[in-house]
Design a protein around this motif. Structure first.
Motif, PDB file in Angstrom:
ATOM      1  N   PRO A  38      42.053  39.112  41.950  1.00  0.00           N
ATOM      2  CA  PRO A  38      41.072  37.874  41.589  1.00  0.00           C
ATOM      3  C   PRO A  38      39.653  38.343  41.761  1.00  0.00           C
ATOM      4  CG  PRO A  38      42.536  38.083  44.375  1.00  0.00           C
ATOM      5  CD  PRO A  38      42.909  39.287  43.363  1.00  0.00           C
ATOM      6  N   PHE A  39      39.274  39.100  41.602  1.00  0.00           N
ATOM      7  CA  PHE A  39      37.865  39.852  41.691  1.00  0.00           C
ATOM      8  C   PHE A  39      38.283  39.621  39.655  1.00  0.00           C
ATOM      9  CE2 PHE A  39      38.212  42.112  45.111  1.00  0.00           C
ATOM     10  CZ  PHE A  39      37.195  41.344  46.129  1.00  0.00           C
ATOM     11  N   SER A  40      38.978  40.224  39.105  1.00  0.00           N
ATOM     12  CA  SER A  40      38.579  39.867  37.605  1.00  0.00           C
ATOM     13  C   SER A  40      38.975  38.823  37.057  1.00  0.00           C
ATOM     14  CB  SER A  40      39.952  41.068  37.156  1.00  0.00           C
ATOM     15  OG  SER A  40      41.391  39.922  37.531  1.00  0.00           O
ATOM     16  N   VAL A  41      38.881  37.350  37.606  1.00  0.00           N
ATOM     17  CA  VAL A  41      39.078  35.939  37.588  1.00  0.00           C
ATOM     18  C   VAL A  41      37.605  35.714  37.118  1.00  0.00           C
ATOM     19  CG1 VAL A  41      39.928  33.814  37.573  1.00  0.00           C
ATOM     20  CG2 VAL A  41      41.939  36.023  39.041  1.00  0.00           C
ATOM     21  N   ARG A  62      43.317  29.796  35.608  1.00  0.00           N
ATOM     22  CA  ARG A  62      42.247  30.590  35.848  1.00  0.00           C
ATOM     23  C   ARG A  62      42.385  31.721  34.520  1.00  0.00           C
ATOM     24  NH1 ARG A  62      44.321  33.917  41.553  1.00  0.00           N
ATOM     25  NH2 ARG A  62      44.691  32.324  42.578  1.00  0.00           N
ATOM     26  N   ILE A  63      41.568  32.256  34.019  1.00  0.00           N
ATOM     27  CA  ILE A  63      41.147  32.740  32.969  1.00  0.00           C
ATOM     28  C   ILE A  63      40.807  34.223  33.327  1.00  0.00           C
ATOM     29  CG2 ILE A  63      39.708  33.607  31.215  1.00  0.00           C
ATOM     30  CD1 ILE A  63      39.395  30.775  30.549  1.00  0.00           C
ATOM     31  N   THR A  64      41.915  35.787  32.884  1.00  0.00           N
ATOM     32  CA  THR A  64      40.922  36.520  33.343  1.00  0.00           C
ATOM     33  C   THR A  64      41.254  37.900  32.522  1.00  0.00           C
ATOM     34  OG1 THR A  64      43.502  36.047  35.151  1.00  0.00           O
ATOM     35  CG2 THR A  64      42.647  38.433  35.123  1.00  0.00           C
ATOM     36  N   VAL A  75      42.784  36.245  29.125  1.00  0.00           N
ATOM     37  CA  VAL A  75      43.850  36.176  29.179  1.00  0.00           C
ATOM     38  C   VAL A  75      43.985  35.031  30.110  1.00  0.00           C
ATOM     39  CG1 VAL A  75      46.987  35.863  30.772  1.00  0.00           C
ATOM     40  CG2 VAL A  75      45.441  38.329  29.485  1.00  0.00           C
ATOM     41  N   ALA A  76      44.262  33.807  29.443  1.00  0.00           N
ATOM     42  CA  ALA A  76      44.272  32.206  29.955  1.00  0.00           C
ATOM     43  C   ALA A  76      45.748  32.008  30.705  1.00  0.00           C
ATOM     44  CB  ALA A  76      43.985  31.077  28.753  1.00  0.00           C
ATOM     45  N   SER A  77      45.861  31.543  31.948  1.00  0.00           N
ATOM     46  CA  SER A  77      47.699  31.372  32.669  1.00  0.00           C
ATOM     47  C   SER A  77      47.732  30.142  32.397  1.00  0.00           C
ATOM     48  CB  SER A  77      47.970  32.367  33.518  1.00  0.00           C
ATOM     49  OG  SER A  77      46.277  32.010  34.858  1.00  0.00           O
ATOM     50  N   PHE A 100      35.350  25.389  29.219  1.00  0.00           N
ATOM     51  CA  PHE A 100      35.393  26.183  30.180  1.00  0.00           C
ATOM     52  C   PHE A 100      33.295  27.106  29.532  1.00  0.00           C
ATOM     53  CE2 PHE A 100      35.191  30.506  32.627  1.00  0.00           C
ATOM     54  CZ  PHE A 100      35.057  30.347  33.405  1.00  0.00           C
ATOM     55  N   PHE A 101      33.062  27.449  29.709  1.00  0.00           N
ATOM     56  CA  PHE A 101      31.770  28.978  29.083  1.00  0.00           C
ATOM     57  C   PHE A 101      30.793  29.443  30.093  1.00  0.00           C
ATOM     58  CE2 PHE A 101      27.545  29.199  28.190  1.00  0.00           C
ATOM     59  CZ  PHE A 101      27.747  30.204  26.466  1.00  0.00           C
ATOM     60  N   THR A 102      31.533  30.474  29.743  1.00  0.00           N
ATOM     61  CA  THR A 102      30.741  31.856  30.926  1.00  0.00           C
ATOM     62  C   THR A 102      30.196  32.755  30.349  1.00  0.00           C
ATOM     63  OG1 THR A 102      31.157  33.218  32.782  1.00  0.00           O
ATOM     64  CG2 THR A 102      33.059  33.027  31.374  1.00  0.00           C
ATOM     65  N   ARG A 103      29.972  33.553  31.553  1.00  0.00           N
ATOM     66  CA  ARG A 103      29.013  35.064  30.569  1.00  0.00           C
ATOM     67  C   ARG A 103      29.966  35.846  31.403  1.00  0.00           C
ATOM     68  NH1 ARG A 103      22.715  36.264  31.735  1.00  0.00           N
ATOM     69  NH2 ARG A 103      23.606  36.606  33.322  1.00  0.00           N
ATOM     70  N   THR A 104      30.505  37.257  30.451  1.00  0.00           N
ATOM     71  CA  THR A 104      30.405  37.896  31.677  1.00  0.00           C
ATOM     72  C   THR A 104      30.437  39.389  30.841  1.00  0.00           C
ATOM     73  OG1 THR A 104      33.402  39.623  31.441  1.00  0.00           O
ATOM     74  CG2 THR A 104      32.742  38.497  29.455  1.00  0.00           C
TER      75      THR A 104
END
Length: 303
Positions: A244-247, A206-208, A200-202, A282-286
């Motif tokens: 916050p930990f899920s952002v 933030r991206i949650t 979810v982008a808000s 924005f680029f990341t790994r989850t």
């Protein structure tokens, strides 16, 4: 919105707490078409809805007379946002969901993943962002419905013109998110074994990531039964908290994200996320199910 191309579906059914199977309805030709009406069209929409429901008498509240029933009817809001699930091959409308008091000047985000349809909109009356969730199912198989001597019929291909496959059973729930949603996405892994999390982008930049069980349409309204506990279900609560930990964007603020895409890696536990649409990329790994196939840092590699 359209289904994700080449999406890997690990299982075509959901195992319930009593070992029954809830079959998923997966239509590769389905599209979610979202339509809205303005103030001038509300009267026509109300007439159509009243005509469709004219043959079904409405139940009055206990103790309510004719005047009270008429007053209750007048207070009902006419839907001004419709989510239409359409088969793009046959042209049939598989399902239609309506919502009232929707701010049609705000963008509506939608997502289709497996047999899930998720969309977000702003309620003009309550000033809240609401998330609608639809899950589509073909039917159910009893715990003893599959054995050595008994097995249900199975089709190896999907046809939009098959009458048995064109009308799914739909379950729905509506949730509330604390921020305005600008984009929706879903994690993707190599074999589809890891759980799928909703991205979810808000509007706060933030991206949650949200566990899909939080948006489950079968979350019970009352006390949770033992079979539901075994499945991992918990009582329904309309508020989806932004923990916050899920952002996954951490302390970075991303402006005007309109799209979120995901791609798998060579490891089943990892998923790559790319968010874009505004001035920021924005680029990341989850890890949707944590790093179950990774060696911990404390592992003695020397031995």
């Amino acid at each position: 919105a359209y289904p994700i191309r080449d999406e890997i579906v690990q299982s075509m059914s959901t195992i319930l707490g009593d070992n029954a199977l809830l079959l998923k309805y997966i239509n590769p030709h389905m599209a979610a078409v979202i339509t809205a009406t303005d103030e001038s069209s509300k009267t026509n929409v109300a007439d159509v809805i009243e005509k469709e429901q004219g043959t079904t008498p409405k139940r009055k509240p206990v103790g309510a007379g004719e005047a009270a029933a008429a007053e209750t009817k007048n207070e009902e809001s006419v839907p001004n946002l419709f989510v239409n699930l359409v088969d793009t091959v046959s042209g049939r409308v598989l399902y239609r969901a309506g919502h009232a008091n929707v701010d049609i000047n705000r963008d509506v985000s939608a997502l289709i993943s497996e047999n899930w349809v998720i969309y977000s909109f702003v309620n003009e009356k309550t000033r809240r962002t609401e998330v609608g969730v639809l899950t589509l199912h073909e039917g159910m198989i009893d715990p003893k419905g599959i054995s050595l001597f008994n097995s249900p019929e199975q089709a190896t291909s999907f046809s939009s013109f098959n009458a048995r496959e064109t009308k799914p059973a739909v379950l729905s729930k509506t949730y509330t998110f604390p921020k305005y949603i600008t984009a929706l996405g879903v994690t993707s892994t190599r074999g589809g074994i890891s759980s799928r999390n909703i991205l979810v982008a808000s509007a706060d930049g933030r991206i949650t990531t949200i566990n899909r069980m939080m948006l489950e349409t079968r979350r019970p309204m009352g006390e949770v039964k033992e079979a539901e506990k075994a499945e991992g279900l918990f009582p329904y609560n309309e508020m989806i908290m932004q923990i916050p930990f899920s952002v996954i964007s951490h302390n970075r603020t991303l402006e005007s994200v309109t799209s979120i895409v995901s791609t798998p890696t060579s490891l089943e536990s990892q998923s790559l996320i790319l968010a874009f649409g505004g001035p920021d990329i924005f680029f990341t790994r989850t890890s949707p199910s944590k790093g179950f196939d990774l060696l911990p840092d404390s592992f003695s590699r020397v031995l």
